[in-house]
Design a protein around this motif. Sequence first.
Motif, PDB file in Angstrom:
ATOM      1  N   ASN A 251      13.412  -7.938  -1.452  1.00  0.00           N
ATOM      2  CA  ASN A 251      12.699  -7.603  -0.214  1.00  0.00           C
ATOM      3  C   ASN A 251      11.219  -7.963  -0.292  1.00  0.00           C
ATOM      4  O   ASN A 251      10.349  -7.126  -0.141  1.00  0.00           O
ATOM      5  CB  ASN A 251      12.809  -6.105   0.069  1.00  0.00           C
ATOM      6  N   LEU A 252      10.958  -9.231  -0.557  1.00  0.00           N
ATOM      7  CA  LEU A 252       9.566  -9.647  -0.700  1.00  0.00           C
ATOM      8  C   LEU A 252       9.165 -10.637   0.371  1.00  0.00           C
ATOM      9  O   LEU A 252       8.040 -11.117   0.412  1.00  0.00           O
ATOM     10  CB  LEU A 252       9.356 -10.307  -2.068  1.00  0.00           C
ATOM     11  N   PHE A 253      10.113 -10.940   1.251  1.00  0.00           N
ATOM     12  CA  PHE A 253       9.859 -12.022   2.195  1.00  0.00           C
ATOM     13  C   PHE A 253       9.640 -11.516   3.606  1.00  0.00           C
ATOM     14  O   PHE A 253      10.333 -10.622   4.068  1.00  0.00           O
ATOM     15  CB  PHE A 253      11.040 -13.003   2.201  1.00  0.00           C
TER      16      PHE A 253
ATOM     17  N   GLU B 279      11.814  -3.026  -3.722  1.00  0.00           N
ATOM     18  CA  GLU B 279      11.580  -4.464  -3.840  1.00  0.00           C
ATOM     19  C   GLU B 279      12.875  -5.219  -4.121  1.00  0.00           C
ATOM     20  O   GLU B 279      13.100  -6.301  -3.569  1.00  0.00           O
ATOM     21  CB  GLU B 279      10.553  -4.698  -4.963  1.00  0.00           C
TER      22      GLU B 279
ATOM     23  N   TYR C 172       4.150  -6.810   7.922  1.00  0.00           N
ATOM     24  CA  TYR C 172       3.987  -7.626   6.711  1.00  0.00           C
ATOM     25  C   TYR C 172       5.324  -8.092   6.139  1.00  0.00           C
ATOM     26  O   TYR C 172       5.364  -8.859   5.188  1.00  0.00           O
ATOM     27  CB  TYR C 172       3.211  -6.846   5.651  1.00  0.00           C
TER      28      TYR C 172
ATOM     29  N   SER D 211       7.365  -7.555   3.959  1.00  0.00           N
ATOM     30  CA  SER D 211       7.830  -7.295   2.607  1.00  0.00           C
ATOM     31  C   SER D 211       7.714  -5.814   2.253  1.00  0.00           C
ATOM     32  O   SER D 211       7.178  -5.004   3.005  1.00  0.00           O
ATOM     33  CB  SER D 211       7.017  -8.145   1.635  1.00  0.00           C
ATOM     34  N   THR D 212       8.235  -5.457   1.077  1.00  0.00           N
ATOM     35  CA  THR D 212       8.118  -4.095   0.566  1.00  0.00           C
ATOM     36  C   THR D 212       6.649  -3.691   0.444  1.00  0.00           C
ATOM     37  O   THR D 212       6.317  -2.530   0.554  1.00  0.00           O
ATOM     38  CB  THR D 212       8.789  -4.038  -0.825  1.00  0.00           C
ATOM     39  N   TYR D 213       5.781  -4.669   0.203  1.00  0.00           N
ATOM     40  CA  TYR D 213       4.369  -4.371  -0.013  1.00  0.00           C
ATOM     41  C   TYR D 213       3.547  -4.740   1.214  1.00  0.00           C
ATOM     42  O   TYR D 213       3.306  -5.919   1.463  1.00  0.00           O
ATOM     43  CB  TYR D 213       3.857  -5.104  -1.252  1.00  0.00           C
TER      44      TYR D 213
ATOM     45  N   GLY E  15      -0.270  -6.177  -0.092  1.00  0.00           N
ATOM     46  CA  GLY E  15       0.934  -6.936   0.245  1.00  0.00           C
ATOM     47  C   GLY E  15       0.600  -8.361   0.629  1.00  0.00           C
ATOM     48  O   GLY E  15       1.340  -9.297   0.296  1.00  0.00           O
TER      49      GLY E  15
ATOM     50  N   SER F 124       2.797 -10.266  -2.186  1.00  0.00           N
ATOM     51  CA  SER F 124       4.076 -10.866  -1.791  1.00  0.00           C
ATOM     52  C   SER F 124       4.066 -12.385  -1.994  1.00  0.00           C
ATOM     53  O   SER F 124       4.972 -12.915  -2.632  1.00  0.00           O
ATOM     54  CB  SER F 124       4.421 -10.506  -0.348  1.00  0.00           C
TER      55      SER F 124
ATOM     56  N   THR G 120       6.470 -14.518  -4.628  1.00  0.00           N
ATOM     57  CA  THR G 120       7.527 -15.404  -4.122  1.00  0.00           C
ATOM     58  C   THR G 120       7.109 -16.870  -4.115  1.00  0.00           C
ATOM     59  O   THR G 120       7.933 -17.743  -3.882  1.00  0.00           O
ATOM     60  CB  THR G 120       7.885 -15.058  -2.663  1.00  0.00           C
TER      61      THR G 120
ATOM     62  N   ASN H 180       5.939 -16.195   4.162  1.00  0.00           N
ATOM     63  CA  ASN H 180       4.897 -15.503   3.388  1.00  0.00           C
ATOM     64  C   ASN H 180       3.559 -16.229   3.373  1.00  0.00           C
ATOM     65  O   ASN H 180       2.532 -15.642   3.042  1.00  0.00           O
ATOM     66  CB  ASN H 180       5.367 -15.267   1.947  1.00  0.00           C
TER      67      ASN H 180
END
Lengths: 508, 212
Positions: free
Chosen positions: A17-19, A133, A348, A350-352, A357, A361, A365, A372
């Motif tokens: 979950n970073l995208f 994440e 945003y 992503s998780t961050y 973030g 992120s 990635t 991103n």
Amino acid sequence: MTTFLGMPALPAFGSGNLFAGESFPKAAHRELGNAQLRANLGHATHTIRDKRQAVVSELPDWEQLRDAGSAIKESVMARLPDLLEEFEKNFTARGGVIHWARDAREANEIVAGLVRETGETEVVKVKSMATQEIGLNEYLEEQGIEAFETDLAELIVQLDHDKPSHILVPAIHKNRTEIRDIFLREMPGADPALTNEPPVLAMAAREHLRRKFLTAKVAVSGANFALADSGTLAVVESEGNGRMCLTLPETLITVMGIEKLLPTWQDLEVFMQLLPRSSTGERMNPYTSLWTGVTEGDGPQNVHLVLLDNGRSAALADEMGRSALHCIRCSACMNVCPVYERTGGHAYGSTYPGPIGAILSPLLTGIEAEENSSLPYASSLCGACYDACPVKINIPDILVHLRSVDVDSKRGTRKVPSQMDVGMKAASWALSSGKHLGLVEKGLPLGRLAAGRDKKIKKLPGIAGGWTQSRDIPAPPTQSFRDWWAKEHKSAAPSQAAPSRDDKETQQ
Amino acid sequence: MTAREDILSRIRTALQDSPEAPQIPREYRSESGMETEKLIELLVDRLVDYKAQVAVVAEAEVPATVASLLEGARSYVVPEGLDGGWLAGMDDAGTGGARRRVDSPAEPLSVTDLDGTDAVVTGSAVAVAETGTIILDGSASQGRRAISLVPDHHICVVKAADIAGILPEALRRIDGTRPITMISGPSATSDIELERVEGVHGPRRLDVIIAR
Ligand code: SF4
């Protein structure tokens, strides 16, 4: 030390979950339309901000603590391989088991495998960014294992099938009435007479989770810190759900990013002063649990730790960006960010979310990943995040750096020059000489025409339209500064160049 | 290649520029130099701020204070190493019929038993005045972590000599490899509109007895 022969390995980027699913400007534009969200967020961020300021000002040595925190983290990054090995040795010597995971998929498989070995199909979870994440809950569900979030805010988000929008208070975007409605709808056995008062709602959550805590055999957690010299892990929390998960079950599985290490027990004194004050604005959080492997007769007897890379080594390879890994996830940067305050965390992707973030992120990635590359632009570069950060991560500098990485990565990949390229070319020509600029400025009155009667430009064409989607631009002045200067200095001596009343408008 | 080797080699590759580990500037405070009275005053102030109840008493008054705090409790648990003198105010059955249960790693109470117990009385390893933090390290007077977690009411005795001024002083007195719980006030949440609510999953009531 390994010796390097030939080509250095390509960086291994993170997954999970970073995208961002869509570009930040697009997502932000949609979120900006949500007035309720903005009101909830504004109230929440301002409240924490004030509390934080009060408790930070109490400490006479706050800046010295930040200096120490920043240097400790820098030293962790420089010595990461050795520290990881030292930690592993000490944690293992006391009965803990270490697993290494290159990416989200590997980490998820390890956790699911460990749960399966216990024969259980349910786990209780302590709030953790690392498991967010990697999308652990979703993966476990696919494997027939149910994961129960036990942090109140995480529970709210989980019950609502929503996503967290803040790393400290994931349900910050919801107000009490919305939360009551979620409980009534999703919590089996919720009292239909439930009111929206926070104590009543907290008690409902207590009732809901109590049985789970007392009977759970397996718990999954993250960790705030890992101390290399003793092999100790730490979880910092408030409600006691963490203590429940960390001490009552038989098996404890912790997932932690490799950057969370601290070299020594002594370093904890720095971070336990920095973290609570920066995050919730408290002198100390209600509960902190520390455990070193297994303690016979006290707490879980099967203790595992999954050390997660998932793009961290790639972020580490970016000499300018690597200090993003110093982050202790306090969330102070998002609480002071004017962009976060208006768009909220979901924008945003992503998780961050928030300022951290926007750099973390794309570092994890790779900037080319999906949408991103738009994240480093999600900032006004006002610098508030840098001032607030307890470990002094220079977020604005890294944002600018990542923007240049983004521009470089796109260079040469397009056959037709983009509007941005054309614009930049034009600007470079205009700014290269006074004569050029003078010529361009002759066009200013045109802008006034475009602005219309209220002297605001509401819509610009082309890529500049992105800017006017959520803002108006004041009309340009009738006269350029250069023209005004020239005119003024023809008639008056330089020392008397104070503008007359009539010139006021030209001063904008 | 195992994941371990792979990750370690990726990190080494990432650090090919050989960054230097900086000297850690430790100019922050490491001593408070506070007198006992000042320490007590500050600790009380912080604990009250967290909505804990505090009583500052002479050591000899601890048993009576414990007894009065246990009023209304039907049962309470103590770790086997708790100073017996602190419970002198109660017979084994306990004042007001409160039944005493003794917990030890060798004979631990079940979670269900603990859940059915109203209160817990423990000692403490060290406290931090500036942050209002009490640290339990699982030694005999504090017991297993579960006993100070599951019952809804925690009565904790802090000896004045065990109060440190600031966190660095306190952590120096602790063995980090023990199972440690740091407690600053009763369980609390601020997850709903940032409004602090005392009492969620941990003990909802925290009484601290500071014994001079
Ligand atoms: S970047 Fe700094 S301020 Fe932001 S969450 Fe991380 S540690 Fe906190």
